[in-house]
Write an enzyme that holds these catalytic residues in place. Structure first.
Site, PDB file in Angstrom:
ATOM      1  N   TYR A  68       0.555  -1.200  -0.091  1.00 50.03           N
ATOM      2  CA  TYR A  68       0.032  -0.010  -0.099  1.00 50.03           C
ATOM      3  C   TYR A  68       0.803   1.155  -0.140  1.00 50.03           C
ATOM      4  O   TYR A  68       0.271   2.489  -0.063  1.00 50.03           O
ATOM      5  CB  TYR A  68      -1.178  -0.061   1.245  1.00 50.03           C
ATOM      6  CG  TYR A  68      -2.012  -1.023   0.956  1.00 50.03           C
ATOM      7  CD1 TYR A  68      -3.139  -0.909   0.194  1.00 50.03           C
ATOM      8  CD2 TYR A  68      -2.102  -2.256   1.450  1.00 50.03           C
ATOM      9  CE1 TYR A  68      -4.174  -1.784  -0.142  1.00 50.03           C
ATOM     10  CE2 TYR A  68      -2.960  -3.315   1.278  1.00 50.03           C
ATOM     11  CZ  TYR A  68      -3.933  -2.970   0.675  1.00 50.03           C
ATOM     12  OH  TYR A  68      -4.997  -4.080   0.275  1.00 50.03           O
ATOM     13  N   PHE A 126     -11.193  -3.883  10.298  1.00 52.40           N
ATOM     14  CA  PHE A 126     -12.089  -3.876   9.945  1.00 52.40           C
ATOM     15  C   PHE A 126     -12.310  -4.512   8.292  1.00 52.40           C
ATOM     16  O   PHE A 126     -13.056  -4.206   7.495  1.00 52.40           O
ATOM     17  CB  PHE A 126     -12.725  -2.469   9.800  1.00 52.40           C
ATOM     18  CG  PHE A 126     -11.582  -1.560   9.466  1.00 52.40           C
ATOM     19  CD1 PHE A 126     -11.357  -1.267   8.029  1.00 52.40           C
ATOM     20  CD2 PHE A 126     -10.780  -0.627  10.517  1.00 52.40           C
ATOM     21  CE1 PHE A 126     -10.369  -0.329   7.655  1.00 52.40           C
ATOM     22  CE2 PHE A 126      -9.853   0.071  10.017  1.00 52.40           C
ATOM     23  CZ  PHE A 126      -9.571   0.332   8.496  1.00 52.40           C
TER      24      PHE A 126
END
Length: 409
Positions: free
Chosen positions: A123, A409
């Site tokens: 990322y 999450f």
């Protein structure tokens, strides 16, 4: 090969999510967990890549509000459920999903995007920097004592069924989350996440338990945990597996930790995710009996540099021009003047000479105050263009409380 990138339709969720499970090893999640994430999925924020009728890529986002230094809770896109099938790697699909997703985050006027990474190396090229760390603990409970503050014996503890304790736990969590950068204000439905306890996932532990801590009839803390019963030739050798613990003051926190470290028939406590400034580490008599492993936690990307930097406060007065590199989101590229202090901040475009040069990734890493700009500069990732600017700015970005994400999450 012809592929199509588009928004998920509600009726496609099962197949879309099944391909996500396959990309992460192919083991289906417990039905309870799958049902929760189906309910939490924001379909209009979920995208996929289709090769004909087959899903070959997935990505989604949750609409969060995250605490930043100074106590504001800013809108943040929680990037999640990202996958590309092994048959379609190295074809630019992930890049296109990330590009479309960040454009959508900008349209929604969310200044931040955040994620937890299964593979952190992925990322950075999209502008995400490691913004928080987390500590995994293993405490030899029979070989440490605790230094306890006055009043600890006055805290009442009681075991309560998980479902009955939700409202009290969420009230405590909301108060704690408002004080620590990186924590998420829980939106409706997310209170179910820490209650997940599928029997198939217990790995030998008993059921998840909840203990509430009360002072003068008010719930001021809680802990959720399970016990794995084990025996050795020396006798009972069980382990307390801590899910979460939160408290509104040091006395209540101490009472909860004492309870957890003194559970019958156990000799160890483990927790996979605590803040790096966990107070327990200042309470124990022998830190060597507390194995601590630190790893990356939350990755953060400023989607709108001006709004992100103006949305937090600063530990010391700062007036600096940042030359920001952001080729993936070119609307951020260029020079920004940040002016701020403990009361507030502004961040506007400028043509003034730059004081520091860095990429948006470094800005994301430093944003919550865990990673120092000075440390990034020492690694060659930030350049000082005006003498003294680095020390001034690095100190201003700091946070007295370590930023932390308590759950994924």
């Amino acid at each position: 090969m012809t592929t199509q990138l588009r928004t998920l339709r509600a009726a496609e969720w099962d197949g879309w999510y099944g391909k996500l499970e396959r990309a992460f090893g192919g083991t289906p999640e417990a039905p309870e967990e799958r049902a929760l994430y189906r309910d939490l999925t924001e379909v209009d924020r979920s995208i996929g890549v289709w090769d004909g009728s087959e899903v070959v890529g997935t990505a989604g986002a949750f609409s969060f509000r995250m605490t930043v230094p100074g106590g504001a809770q800013l809108p943040a896109a929680g990037v999640t459920m990202v996958s590309v099938q092994p048959t379609h790697r190295r074809r630019g699909l992930l890049t296109e999903m990330m590009r479309q997703q960040l454009a959508d985050v900008r349209r929604r006027e969310e200044p931040l995007a955040v994620l937890t990474a299964s593979e952190p190396v992925i990322y950075g090229r999209f502008g995400y920097g490691m913004a928080t760390r987390q500590a995994a603990l293993r405490v030899e409970t029979k070989r440490v004592a605790l230094t306890l503050p006055d009043g600890t014996d006055g805290v009442r503890l009681r075991l309560v069924p998980l479902a009955e304790a939700v409202a009290d736990c969420e009230r405590v969590y909301a108060a704690v989350a408002a004080e620590r950068p990186g924590m998420l204000a829980r939106q409706p439905g997310w209170e179910r996440l820490p209650l997940l306890d599928p029997p198939a996932d217990r790995e030998g532990t008993g059921e998840l338990l909840c203990v509430l801590a009360e002072v003068a009839g008010e719930v001021r803390g809680y802990a959720r945990y399970a016990v794995k019963a084990e025996w050795s030739p020396r006798g009972p050798d069980g382990t307390v597996k801590l899910r979460d613990i939160e408290a509104l003051d040091p006395v209540v926190r101490a009472a909860l930790w004492r309870y957890l470290l003194d559970i019958d028939l156990t000799s160890a406590l483990v927790s996979h995710n605590r803040p790096v400034d966990e107070p327990l580490l200042q309470m124990v008599s022998d830190l060597r009996r507390c194995e601590v492993r630190v790893r990356d936690g939350l990755f953060l990307r400023p989607v709108e540099v001006g709004a992100a930097l103006a949305g937090r406060t600063y530990a010391a007065p700062v007036d600096v021009v940042l030359d920001v590199e952001d080729t993936f989101c070119p609307w951020n590229q260029g020079r920004w003047r940040l002016t701020g202090d403990a009361k507030g901040a502004s961040c506007e475009r400028t043509t003034d000479a730059a004081d520091l040069a860095l990429s948006v990734r470094e800005l994301g890493a430093a944003y919550l105050g865990d990673t120092r700009l000075s440390a990034l500069a020492a690694a060659g990732r930030v350049r000082e263009l005006r003498p003294g600017a680095l020390a001034e700015t690095s100190g201003a970005f700091g946070s007295d409380v370590a930023p932390w994400l308590p759950h994924g999450f």
